[in-house]
Design a protein around this motif. Structure first.
Motif, PDB file in Angstrom:
ATOM      1  N   ARG A 197       0.966  -0.895   0.349  1.00 24.80           N
ATOM      2  CA  ARG A 197       0.130  -0.372   0.208  1.00 24.80           C
ATOM      3  C   ARG A 197       0.705   1.467   0.263  1.00 24.80           C
ATOM      4  O   ARG A 197       0.533   2.028  -0.564  1.00 24.80           O
ATOM      5  N   LYS A 198       2.258   1.394   1.044  1.00 25.40           N
ATOM      6  CA  LYS A 198       2.750   2.038   0.657  1.00 25.40           C
ATOM      7  C   LYS A 198       3.914   2.629  -0.723  1.00 25.40           C
ATOM      8  O   LYS A 198       3.514   3.667  -0.941  1.00 25.40           O
ATOM      9  N   LYS A 199       3.919   1.832  -1.339  1.00 20.52           N
ATOM     10  CA  LYS A 199       3.907   1.621  -2.484  1.00 20.52           C
ATOM     11  C   LYS A 199       3.295   2.171  -3.455  1.00 20.52           C
ATOM     12  O   LYS A 199       3.759   3.539  -4.623  1.00 20.52           O
ATOM     13  N   ARG A 200       2.369   1.615  -3.647  1.00 20.32           N
ATOM     14  CA  ARG A 200       1.084   2.079  -4.176  1.00 20.32           C
ATOM     15  C   ARG A 200       1.243   3.803  -4.752  1.00 20.32           C
ATOM     16  O   ARG A 200       1.308   4.816  -4.644  1.00 20.32           O
ATOM     17  N   ILE A 201       0.944   4.484  -2.910  1.00 17.26           N
ATOM     18  CA  ILE A 201       0.491   6.094  -2.482  1.00 17.26           C
ATOM     19  C   ILE A 201       1.573   6.836  -2.776  1.00 17.26           C
ATOM     20  O   ILE A 201       1.760   7.582  -2.663  1.00 17.26           O
ATOM     21  N   THR A 202       2.829   6.006  -2.626  1.00 16.65           N
ATOM     22  CA  THR A 202       4.332   6.582  -2.827  1.00 16.65           C
ATOM     23  C   THR A 202       4.490   6.976  -4.189  1.00 16.65           C
ATOM     24  O   THR A 202       4.666   8.185  -4.731  1.00 16.65           O
ATOM     25  N   ALA A 203       4.000   6.369  -4.893  1.00 17.98           N
ATOM     26  CA  ALA A 203       4.245   6.471  -6.415  1.00 17.98           C
ATOM     27  C   ALA A 203       3.097   7.160  -7.076  1.00 17.98           C
ATOM     28  O   ALA A 203       3.056   8.165  -8.156  1.00 17.98           O
ATOM     29  N   GLY A 204       1.532   7.370  -6.867  1.00 17.57           N
ATOM     30  CA  GLY A 204       0.792   7.741  -6.679  1.00 17.57           C
ATOM     31  C   GLY A 204       1.601   9.962  -6.829  1.00 17.57           C
ATOM     32  O   GLY A 204       1.124  10.500  -6.962  1.00 17.57           O
ATOM     33  N   SER A 205       1.770   9.811  -6.004  1.00 18.30           N
ATOM     34  CA  SER A 205       2.056  11.546  -4.917  1.00 18.30           C
ATOM     35  C   SER A 205       3.134  11.884  -5.450  1.00 18.30           C
ATOM     36  O   SER A 205       3.396  12.650  -5.488  1.00 18.30           O
ATOM     37  N   GLY A 206       3.754  11.305  -6.142  1.00 23.64           N
ATOM     38  CA  GLY A 206       5.290  11.293  -6.566  1.00 23.64           C
ATOM     39  C   GLY A 206       6.379  11.412  -5.518  1.00 23.64           C
ATOM     40  O   GLY A 206       6.846  12.373  -5.423  1.00 23.64           O
ATOM     41  N   THR A 207       6.474  10.613  -4.033  1.00 26.28           N
ATOM     42  CA  THR A 207       7.019  11.359  -2.948  1.00 26.28           C
ATOM     43  C   THR A 207       7.699   9.413  -2.669  1.00 26.28           C
ATOM     44  O   THR A 207       8.055   8.656  -3.638  1.00 26.28           O
ATOM     45  N   ASP A 208       8.747   9.496  -2.105  1.00 33.81           N
ATOM     46  CA  ASP A 208       9.752   7.938  -1.320  1.00 33.81           C
ATOM     47  C   ASP A 208       8.779   8.313   0.008  1.00 33.81           C
ATOM     48  O   ASP A 208       8.108   8.419   0.678  1.00 33.81           O
ATOM     49  N   ILE A 209       9.398   6.309   0.467  1.00 37.47           N
ATOM     50  CA  ILE A 209       9.503   6.116   1.758  1.00 37.47           C
ATOM     51  C   ILE A 209       9.668   7.182   2.931  1.00 37.47           C
ATOM     52  O   ILE A 209       8.110   7.306   3.894  1.00 37.47           O
ATOM     53  N   GLN A 210      10.078   7.824   3.018  1.00 36.62           N
ATOM     54  CA  GLN A 210      10.799   8.491   3.535  1.00 36.62           C
ATOM     55  C   GLN A 210       9.755   9.657   4.102  1.00 36.62           C
ATOM     56  O   GLN A 210       9.449   9.696   5.005  1.00 36.62           O
ATOM     57  N   ASP A 211       9.549  10.413   3.401  1.00 33.68           N
ATOM     58  CA  ASP A 211       8.413  11.271   2.655  1.00 33.68           C
ATOM     59  C   ASP A 211       7.288  10.530   3.589  1.00 33.68           C
ATOM     60  O   ASP A 211       6.116  11.267   4.631  1.00 33.68           O
ATOM     61  N   LEU A 212       6.629   9.317   3.372  1.00 38.86           N
ATOM     62  CA  LEU A 212       5.416   8.766   4.065  1.00 38.86           C
ATOM     63  C   LEU A 212       5.778   8.414   5.418  1.00 38.86           C
ATOM     64  O   LEU A 212       4.679   8.746   6.243  1.00 38.86           O
ATOM     65  N   ASN A 213       6.583   8.212   5.496  1.00 40.86           N
ATOM     66  CA  ASN A 213       6.945   7.811   6.765  1.00 40.86           C
ATOM     67  C   ASN A 213       7.410   8.378   7.572  1.00 40.86           C
ATOM     68  O   ASN A 213       6.823   8.251   9.298  1.00 40.86           O
ATOM     69  N   ARG A 214       7.961   9.941   7.504  1.00 40.18           N
ATOM     70  CA  ARG A 214       7.769  10.957   8.252  1.00 40.18           C
ATOM     71  C   ARG A 214       6.154  11.234   8.984  1.00 40.18           C
ATOM     72  O   ARG A 214       5.840  11.678   9.328  1.00 40.18           O
ATOM     73  N   LEU A 215       5.280  10.754   7.789  1.00 41.63           N
ATOM     74  CA  LEU A 215       3.969  12.258   7.663  1.00 41.63           C
ATOM     75  C   LEU A 215       3.160  11.245   8.870  1.00 41.63           C
ATOM     76  O   LEU A 215       2.827  11.788   9.549  1.00 41.63           O
ATOM     77  N   LEU A 216       2.958   9.310   8.112  1.00 35.67           N
ATOM     78  CA  LEU A 216       2.577   8.975   9.452  1.00 35.67           C
ATOM     79  C   LEU A 216       2.928   9.173  11.434  1.00 35.67           C
ATOM     80  O   LEU A 216       2.094   9.365  11.990  1.00 35.67           O
ATOM     81  N   LYS A 217       4.365   9.617  11.440  1.00 34.40           N
ATOM     82  CA  LYS A 217       5.299   9.908  12.481  1.00 34.40           C
ATOM     83  C   LYS A 217       4.278  10.950  12.903  1.00 34.40           C
ATOM     84  O   LYS A 217       4.427  10.566  14.191  1.00 34.40           O
ATOM     85  N   GLN A 218       3.928  12.418  11.981  1.00 39.76           N
ATOM     86  CA  GLN A 218       3.926  13.645  12.849  1.00 39.76           C
ATOM     87  C   GLN A 218       2.236  12.847  12.970  1.00 39.76           C
ATOM     88  O   GLN A 218       2.324  13.927  14.012  1.00 39.76           O
ATOM     89  N   HIS A 219       1.780  12.328  12.464  1.00 34.12           N
ATOM     90  CA  HIS A 219      -0.083  12.069  12.190  1.00 34.12           C
ATOM     91  C   HIS A 219       0.218  11.791  14.134  1.00 34.12           C
ATOM     92  O   HIS A 219      -0.833  12.102  14.952  1.00 34.12           O
ATOM     93  N   LYS A 220       1.416  10.549  14.194  1.00 34.37           N
ATOM     94  CA  LYS A 220       0.758   9.801  15.609  1.00 34.37           C
ATOM     95  C   LYS A 220       0.748  10.832  16.455  1.00 34.37           C
ATOM     96  O   LYS A 220       0.234  10.970  18.225  1.00 34.37           O
ATOM     97  N   GLN A 221       1.994  11.658  16.586  1.00 33.77           N
ATOM     98  CA  GLN A 221       2.598  12.888  17.061  1.00 33.77           C
ATOM     99  C   GLN A 221       1.221  14.175  17.423  1.00 33.77           C
ATOM    100  O   GLN A 221       1.201  13.888  18.973  1.00 33.77           O
ATOM    101  N   MET A 222       0.718  14.498  16.159  1.00 29.93           N
ATOM    102  CA  MET A 222      -0.605  14.759  16.704  1.00 29.93           C
ATOM    103  C   MET A 222      -1.781  14.151  17.364  1.00 29.93           C
ATOM    104  O   MET A 222      -2.677  15.450  17.501  1.00 29.93           O
ATOM    105  N   ALA A 223      -1.981  13.835  16.945  1.00 28.96           N
ATOM    106  CA  ALA A 223      -3.130  11.990  17.240  1.00 28.96           C
ATOM    107  C   ALA A 223      -2.626  12.483  19.258  1.00 28.96           C
ATOM    108  O   ALA A 223      -4.137  11.978  19.704  1.00 28.96           O
ATOM    109  N   LYS A 224      -1.674  12.187  19.297  1.00 31.81           N
ATOM    110  CA  LYS A 224      -1.635  11.867  20.970  1.00 31.81           C
ATOM    111  C   LYS A 224      -1.660  13.691  21.460  1.00 31.81           C
ATOM    112  O   LYS A 224      -2.730  13.011  22.801  1.00 31.81           O
TER     113      LYS A 224
END
Length: 458
Positions: free
Chosen positions: A398-425
């Motif tokens: 799923r991550k591979k599909r998302i990064t391909a669709g958004s023109g980004t890389d896995i590091q960008d996606l993981n950074r976003l998910l980490k940021q989201h977790k911190q905001m959710a907390k």
């Protein structure tokens, strides 16, 4: 805006704030620093001389002897004099004439006249609830007519067509006649610009002004040209009875010389600041708020007004109710927050308006990648609704599909998910007892020693 001037003035005023009593001797060094700061900001020399002299006269006069804290009083005097130089209070447009009120826009080529016409049309429609018609009398640049037509469509203003075969006076008179038939409240006339002031240009705009007798004649000038902006404004003011100035590209001007020189040299108020390329990027000019920002005291009033206008209250209320009910802060909520932050001008622009945050805003500007929010939005938009509501389902494929669709890389996606977790907390802490205090502690935990890192991309 004003970053360099703020830095220099803050440093020079710091040395005086601990003084028990102000004398000509102990303020001499600070006044020298203030003079240098203003000259470096490209403020016109006559303005600098008058400003420093006015501060000196007040500082060693009766004002200070009655003050319990002379150091603070000195900062107040500098603040008051900055306001006086720029015109004390915001001066609004005088549109109380028989409609349609005509606004004539003048200025050199490249100053941003045509864009300012569209920005002003939008401002008058949204804030003053006026029906606005725009027309281009620039018969030397066919592209200017087309550009104004495009911008008029964007801001929802009436557009009166014109062509390069017509005379500017005929165009303006025809537009005013059409505005009367369509019950428009305001007609904004865009005029031709030149690369430099010349006799032909001045003669043409004088004739146009005499023919249509506008309620407002605004001079549009590029803030980046510093004290030259004030000198150009004076040349126009000598030829035309200007009623005010629109200072464009103020967001890109770190010196602020134009803002401090225009009023003093022309005697005409700055009425608006152009602070970006978007048609919403036009702010009424408030000398008191600008003086406060120059001295690093922030501009909370403008921040509140901006929030009132630009934040989506329904979305904010919906999120508050959601968190209150204990529901999860998901990626769709994060996307809404990113969009609202972009609408407010980004982190650095918001920090710049908070007291004492000037230096932090500059650090944020230099360290935050402005395209980061766009990348984050693109990543979230590439997810399915299910993935946005429940990021835990994201696996490798799923991550591979998302990064391909958004023109980004896995590091960008993981950074976003980490940021989201911190905001959710943090959102969870907001719901619990002592919510705001818990949230601030959470924010502190996100900041490593030295204050670096908290925001994504810093």
């Amino acid at each position: 805006m004003f970053e360099n001037l703020t830095d220099r003035l803050s440093g020079s005023l710091r040395s005086i704030t601990g003084q028990a009593r102000l004398t000509e001797e102990n303020i001499q060094g600070t006044l020298r620093e203030v003079r240098m700061a203003l000259l470096e900001a490209d403020v016109a020399l006559p303005v600098v001389k008058d400003f420093v002299e006015a501060v000196k006269q007040r500082a060693v006069g009766q004002d200070v002897s009655k003050s319990l804290n002379p150091g603070q009083m000195f900062v107040k005097i500098v603040n008051d004099e900055l306001q006086a130089v720029m015109g004390q209070a915001n001066e609004t447009l005088n549109l109380s004439v028989q409609p349609p009120a005509v606004i004539l826009m003048a200025g050199l080529q490249g100053a941003g006249k045509t864009t300012s016409v569209a920005k002003l049309a939008r401002f008058l429609q949204e804030k003053e609830k006026k029906k606005v018609m725009v027309v281009s009398a620039d018969v030397y640049r066919p592209a200017a007519i087309k550009q104004l037509e495009t911008l008029a469509t964007e801001v929802g203003a009436l557009f009166f067509p014109s062509s390069i075969e017509q005379k500017p006076i005929d165009i303006a008179n025809a537009a005013i006649a059409a505005a009367k038939l369509q019950f428009a409240d305001v007609v904004i006339v865009d005029t031709a610009g030149r690369l430099a002031i010349d006799e032909a240009m001045m003669a043409e705009i004088k004739q146009l002004h005499a023919a249509i007798t506008p309620a407002e004649t605004l001079f549009v000038v590029d803030a980046m040209t510093g004290q030259d902006a004030a000198n150009t404004a004076k040349a126009f003011n000598d030829a035309l009875p200007l009623t005010g100035v629109v200072l464009t590209k103020a967001d890109a001007d770190s010196r602020g010389g134009a803002a401090l020189s225009v009023r003093h040299i022309t005697g005409k108020p700055i009425k608006f600041l152009g602070v970006g390329e978007k048609t919403t990027a036009l702010d009424p000019f408030h000398p008191d708020r600008i003086a406060s920002r120059i001295l690093g005291m922030g501009d909370v009033l403008s921040l509140i007004e901006e929030a009132e206008q630009k934040l989506d209250k329904k979305k904010a209320e919906k999120l508050a109710q959601k968190i209150k009910k204990g529901k999860r802060f998901d990626l769709e909520d994060l996307r809404d927050q990113l969009q609202q932050m972009k609408d407010m001008g980004g982190i650095s622009d918001m920090l710049d308006k908070l007291p004492g945050m000037g230096n932090i805003a500059q650090a944020a500007q230099s360290q935050i990648d402005n395209k980061m929010f766009t990348r984050m939005e693109a990543i979230i938009n590439s997810m399915t609704p299910q993935e946005r509501r429940n990021p835990d389902v994201l696996n490798g494929s799923r991550k591979k599909r998302i990064t391909a669709g958004s023109g980004t890389d896995i590091q960008d996606l993981n950074r976003l998910l980490k940021q989201h977790k911190q905001m959710a907390k943090m959102m969870k802490k907001m719901k619990s007892k002592g919510g705001m205090a818990n949230m601030m502690r959470g924010l502190g935990g996100m900041m490593p020693p030295g204050g670096k890192g908290g925001f994504p991309g810093m």
